[in-house]
Design a protein around this motif. Structure first.
Motif, PDB file in Angstrom:
ATOM      1  N   ILE A  91       0.864  -1.188   0.000  1.00 38.74           N
ATOM      2  CA  ILE A  91       0.000   0.000   0.000  1.00 38.74           C
ATOM      3  C   ILE A  91       0.896   1.233   0.000  1.00 38.74           C
ATOM      4  N   ASN A  92       0.809   1.996  -1.077  1.00 36.87           N
ATOM      5  CA  ASN A  92       1.556   3.256  -1.131  1.00 36.87           C
ATOM      6  C   ASN A  92       0.601   4.440  -1.233  1.00 36.87           C
ATOM      7  N   ASN A  93      -0.516   4.222  -1.914  1.00 38.31           N
ATOM      8  CA  ASN A  93      -1.428   5.309  -2.240  1.00 38.31           C
ATOM      9  C   ASN A  93      -2.750   5.148  -1.499  1.00 38.31           C
ATOM     10  N   TYR A  94      -2.930   5.965  -0.445  1.00 41.01           N
ATOM     11  CA  TYR A  94      -4.155   5.866   0.362  1.00 41.01           C
ATOM     12  C   TYR A  94      -5.352   6.510  -0.324  1.00 41.01           C
ATOM     13  N   ASN A  95      -5.155   7.057  -1.523  1.00 40.71           N
ATOM     14  CA  ASN A  95      -6.286   7.637  -2.240  1.00 40.71           C
ATOM     15  C   ASN A  95      -6.999   6.623  -3.121  1.00 40.71           C
ATOM     16  N   ASP A  96      -6.496   5.387  -3.143  1.00 41.67           N
ATOM     17  CA  ASP A  96      -7.133   4.350  -3.943  1.00 41.67           C
ATOM     18  C   ASP A  96      -7.634   3.238  -3.021  1.00 41.67           C
ATOM     19  N   ASN A 150      -8.991   0.448  -3.549  1.00 43.78           N
ATOM     20  CA  ASN A 150      -8.587  -0.906  -3.958  1.00 43.78           C
ATOM     21  C   ASN A 150      -7.179  -1.220  -3.477  1.00 43.78           C
ATOM     22  N   GLU A 151      -6.336  -0.233  -3.508  1.00 42.41           N
ATOM     23  CA  GLU A 151      -4.961  -0.430  -3.048  1.00 42.41           C
ATOM     24  C   GLU A 151      -4.925  -0.591  -1.530  1.00 42.41           C
ATOM     25  N   VAL A 152      -5.688   0.249  -0.836  1.00 40.47           N
ATOM     26  CA  VAL A 152      -5.690   0.215   0.640  1.00 40.47           C
ATOM     27  C   VAL A 152      -6.201  -1.134   1.157  1.00 40.47           C
ATOM     28  N   ARG A 153      -7.141  -1.731   0.415  1.00 40.27           N
ATOM     29  CA  ARG A 153      -7.765  -2.966   0.917  1.00 40.27           C
ATOM     30  C   ARG A 153      -7.219  -4.243   0.311  1.00 40.27           C
ATOM     31  N   ARG A 189     -12.256  -5.274  18.891  1.00 35.26           N
ATOM     32  CA  ARG A 189     -11.725  -4.119  18.174  1.00 35.26           C
ATOM     33  C   ARG A 189     -11.093  -4.703  16.914  1.00 35.26           C
ATOM     34  N   VAL A 190     -11.603  -4.363  15.761  1.00 33.43           N
ATOM     35  CA  VAL A 190     -11.068  -4.947  14.537  1.00 33.43           C
ATOM     36  C   VAL A 190      -9.917  -4.083  14.039  1.00 33.43           C
ATOM     37  N   ASP A 191      -8.728  -4.656  14.152  1.00 36.18           N
ATOM     38  CA  ASP A 191      -7.494  -3.994  13.738  1.00 36.18           C
ATOM     39  C   ASP A 191      -7.485  -3.794  12.224  1.00 36.18           C
ATOM     40  N   ALA A 192      -6.981  -2.654  11.796  1.00 37.35           N
ATOM     41  CA  ALA A 192      -6.781  -2.402  10.361  1.00 37.35           C
ATOM     42  C   ALA A 192      -8.051  -2.606   9.539  1.00 37.35           C
ATOM     43  N   ALA A 193      -9.202  -2.281  10.104  1.00 33.49           N
ATOM     44  CA  ALA A 193     -10.478  -2.465   9.403  1.00 33.49           C
ATOM     45  C   ALA A 193     -10.561  -1.605   8.146  1.00 33.49           C
ATOM     46  N   LYS A 194      -9.825  -0.510   8.143  1.00 33.24           N
ATOM     47  CA  LYS A 194      -9.771   0.329   6.947  1.00 33.24           C
ATOM     48  C   LYS A 194      -9.246  -0.460   5.745  1.00 33.24           C
ATOM     49  N   HIS A 195      -8.464  -1.486   6.057  1.00 38.27           N
ATOM     50  CA  HIS A 195      -7.839  -2.292   5.017  1.00 38.27           C
ATOM     51  C   HIS A 195      -8.665  -3.520   4.664  1.00 38.27           C
ATOM     52  N   MET A 196      -9.871  -3.581   5.184  1.00 37.46           N
ATOM     53  CA  MET A 196     -10.804  -4.671   4.866  1.00 37.46           C
ATOM     54  C   MET A 196     -12.063  -4.055   4.243  1.00 37.46           C
ATOM     55  N   ASP A 244      -9.547   7.886   9.977  1.00 33.66           N
ATOM     56  CA  ASP A 244     -10.137   8.822   9.011  1.00 33.66           C
ATOM     57  C   ASP A 244      -9.967  10.208   9.598  1.00 33.66           C
ATOM     58  N   GLN A 245      -9.062  10.978   9.013  1.00 35.88           N
ATOM     59  CA  GLN A 245      -8.861  12.351   9.475  1.00 35.88           C
ATOM     60  C   GLN A 245      -9.380  13.306   8.415  1.00 35.88           C
ATOM     61  N   GLY A 246     -10.270  12.804   7.563  1.00 32.97           N
ATOM     62  CA  GLY A 246     -10.730  13.591   6.427  1.00 32.97           C
ATOM     63  C   GLY A 246      -9.659  13.554   5.351  1.00 32.97           C
ATOM     64  N   GLY A 247     -10.019  13.828   4.121  1.00 33.74           N
ATOM     65  CA  GLY A 247      -8.994  13.938   3.082  1.00 33.74           C
ATOM     66  C   GLY A 247      -8.613  12.645   2.383  1.00 33.74           C
ATOM     67  N   GLU A 248      -9.203  11.519   2.778  1.00 37.89           N
ATOM     68  CA  GLU A 248      -8.978  10.266   2.050  1.00 37.89           C
ATOM     69  C   GLU A 248     -10.342   9.725   1.625  1.00 37.89           C
ATOM     70  N   PRO A 249     -10.388   8.918   0.576  1.00 38.62           N
ATOM     71  CA  PRO A 249     -11.701   8.427   0.124  1.00 38.62           C
ATOM     72  C   PRO A 249     -12.375   7.479   1.121  1.00 38.62           C
ATOM     73  N   ILE A 250     -11.599   6.727   1.916  1.00 36.57           N
ATOM     74  CA  ILE A 250     -12.231   5.796   2.866  1.00 36.57           C
ATOM     75  C   ILE A 250     -12.627   6.561   4.122  1.00 36.57           C
ATOM     76  N   THR A 251     -13.916   6.475   4.462  1.00 35.54           N
ATOM     77  CA  THR A 251     -14.440   7.220   5.610  1.00 35.54           C
ATOM     78  C   THR A 251     -15.010   6.272   6.659  1.00 35.54           C
ATOM     79  N   VAL A 252     -15.136   6.789   7.871  1.00 32.48           N
ATOM     80  CA  VAL A 252     -15.732   5.970   8.944  1.00 32.48           C
ATOM     81  C   VAL A 252     -17.176   5.608   8.602  1.00 32.48           C
ATOM     82  N   GLN A 253     -17.851   6.494   7.862  1.00 34.39           N
ATOM     83  CA  GLN A 253     -19.270   6.269   7.556  1.00 34.39           C
ATOM     84  C   GLN A 253     -19.513   4.927   6.864  1.00 34.39           C
TER      85      GLN A 253
END
Ligand code: QV4
Ligand code: CA
Length: 473
Positions: free
Chosen positions: A147-152, A154-157, A194-201, A236-245
């Motif tokens: 994972i290099n690009n947190y704006n994609d 598909n890459e993050v997950r 607590r699901v670790d790294a859930a942003k990546h799932m 999620d600090q804002g500014g990336e496509p993956i959000t808590v919502q």
């Protein structure tokens, strides 16, 4: 639903980072139960890598080798004993679930439970997982598989987070093995995860996995039909496509913006009014897990920057106490050990083990453990949060370096940065004499018939005032 903790209305959990199961069991009985804690987030209990070459760092435990309960904190028998003893005093266990990945590339066995594995071959016989169970390379868009690009998304997950072999959560077998791990823990009597790294799932994969889990154990004292509590680590600090919502359908989410808001607010009290900032995309209260710092950002890992920690005891006390007084989110307190470098494991890790947590005569911890949850003002505010549960903030007052507010008609909180405050304020509370919690009832406070009271703070270390209905210290 997944977003409801099951702990009889208790309002706060504590992360006993890297504590051994036997010490947690003792802490439930001697401290957390009587103090009114809902639960304990425990370090990942599954078998993990053992890395002498890295000096047995804390992060060994975020590299799973198998789902056997054999970790630096203890074995399955010790884990079960802890769950039972904590449950018996009303303190529930929340497991840090590392299920996005197995170990990092380049790692080989044996793991902490003696199980062999070879990460470069994607071979984890202890589960077992084999190469078919990891995200296919063609699903990862990055050139090196990382994972290099947190704006994609598909890459993050679908790519490897810092080289950690990424499980293929779309596959039924992988989902079943993860659910089997969760169900084993539910059978033992845990309350949630607590699901670790859930942003990546993928949220859909989590929904499928969670759908395979059992209701909480009635033998462990949970009401029948209760679903496990799930909260997801999504930075999620804002500014990336993956959000808590995206994760609200599968439970709560970690709200990292809250800790930043607290740090800014303690620096400049006029910002304390806006710690919950829906305009910044922050999760609504009933979806947020909040904390001032966590095990990563207190040492410069995920989401670091502008964070208060135990290294600034006075500011940290103010930040945690204000958070506990506030009506936003479900609260987690961090309980740390002292460290000099960001990889360093807990006391005792230099020889590969973990030391016991000794309790001093004055109730503080020794042996290199910080035990923020035992700091007087923080402990007292955990009681306050229980007493005012369900009420909202009212009677807000902020002037310079002083802030105060009520929680409905159940409690009143005040904080003065320089520990010097005298003022008559509207408390919104019924007339009567109340015990001031931070002083341990050494100070008594009279609320007049019109709801006003003289609020005084003269304490530079714990510049905090709290009274609540039914609180006798
Ligand atoms: C190294 C190299 C890589 C290389 C790789 C493979 O740096 O470039 O590709 O080897 O050869 C450790 C090391 C890291 C190492 C990696 C794999 O620090 O250098 O990569 O292991 O061997 C914790 C630590 C990480 C640690 C990891 C696994 O923070 O440093 O990596 O455990 O042991 C993002 C995420 C968020 C995450 C946060 C830290 O969105 O989900 O980063 N937070 C959670 C946990 C956190 C944990 C993990 C996720 C991973 O809270 O504690 O990372 O489970 O923001
Ligand atoms: Ca993934």
């Amino acid at each position: 639903g997944y977003d409801q903790p099951s702990c009889d209305g208790r309002q706060t959990i504590v992360h006993l980072f890297e504590w051994k199961w036997a010490d947690i069991a003792a802490e439930c009985e001697r401290f957390l139960g009587p103090a009114g804690f809902c639960g304990v987030q425990v370090s990942p209990p599954m078998e993990h890598i053992v890395s002498a070459g890295d000096g047995y760092p804390w992060w060994q435990r975020y590299q799973p080798v198998s789902y056997k309960l054999e970790s630096r904190s203890g074995n399955e028998e010790q884990f079960t004993d802890m769950v039972q003893r904590c449950n018996a005093v009303g303190v529930r266990i929340i497991v840090d679930a590392v299920v996005n990945h197995m170990t990092g590339l380049g790692r080989v066995g044996p793991g902490s439970g003696g199980t062999d594995f070879n990460a470069d071959n994607l071979d984890f016989p202890g589960v077992p997982f084999s190469s078919m169970d990891f995200t296919p390379k063609d699903q990862c868009p990055s050139s090196n598989g990382m994972i290099n690009n947190y704006n994609d998304p598909n890459e993050v997950r679908n790519c490897y987070l810092v080289g950690l072999t990424d499980l293929y959560g779309a596959k039924d077998y992988v989902r079943e093995k993860i659910a089997e791990y969760f169900n084993h823990l539910i059978d033992i009597g845990v309350m949630g995860f607590r699901v670790d790294a859930a942003k990546h799932m993928w949220p859909g994969d989590l929904e499928a996995i969670q759908g395979l889990t059992k209701d909480l154990s009635t033998a462990a004292g949970f009401p029948s039909g209760r679903r496990p509590f799930f909260f997801h680590e999504v930075i999620d600090q804002g500014g990336e496509p993956i959000t808590v919502q995206e994760y609200f359908g599968v439970g709560r989410t970690t709200e990292f913006r809250f800790g930043k808001k607290i740090a800014w607010g303690i620096n400049s009290f006029d910002q304390l009014g806006g710690v919950y900032d829906p305009g910044w995309g922050m999760a609504p209260s009933e979806k947020a897990v909040v904390f001032v710092d966590n095990h990563d950002n207190q040492r410069g890992h995920g989401g670091a920057g502008d964070i208060l920690t135990h290294k600034q005891p006075k500011e940290y006390t103010m930040g945690v106490c204000f958070s506990l007084a506030h009506d936003y989110g479900f609260m987690r307190i961090m309980s740390s050990y002292y460290f000099d470098n960001s990889d360093q494991g807990p006391p005792g890790s230099s020889y590969g083990g973990t030391d016991d947590v000794p309790i001093n005569g004055d109730g503080t911890c020794g042996g290199g453990w910080v035990c923020e949850h035992r700091w007087n003002a923080i402990t007292q505010m955990v009681k306050f949060r229980n007493a005012v549960a369900g009420t909202q903030i009212a009677n807000w007052f902020q002037e310079g370096d002083n802030v105060a507010f009520s929680r409905g008609d159940k409690g009143f909180f005040a904080m003065s940065k320089y520990g010097s405050f005298d003022r008559t304020l509207q408390t919104g509370m019924p007339a009567g004499t109340y015990c001031e919690l931070i002083s341990g009832c050494a100070n008594q406070v009279t609320v007049n018939g019109d709801g006003t009271a003289q609020i005084s703070i003269h304490n530079s270390d714990e510049p905090i005032f709290a009274i609540c209905v039914g609180c006798d210290g």
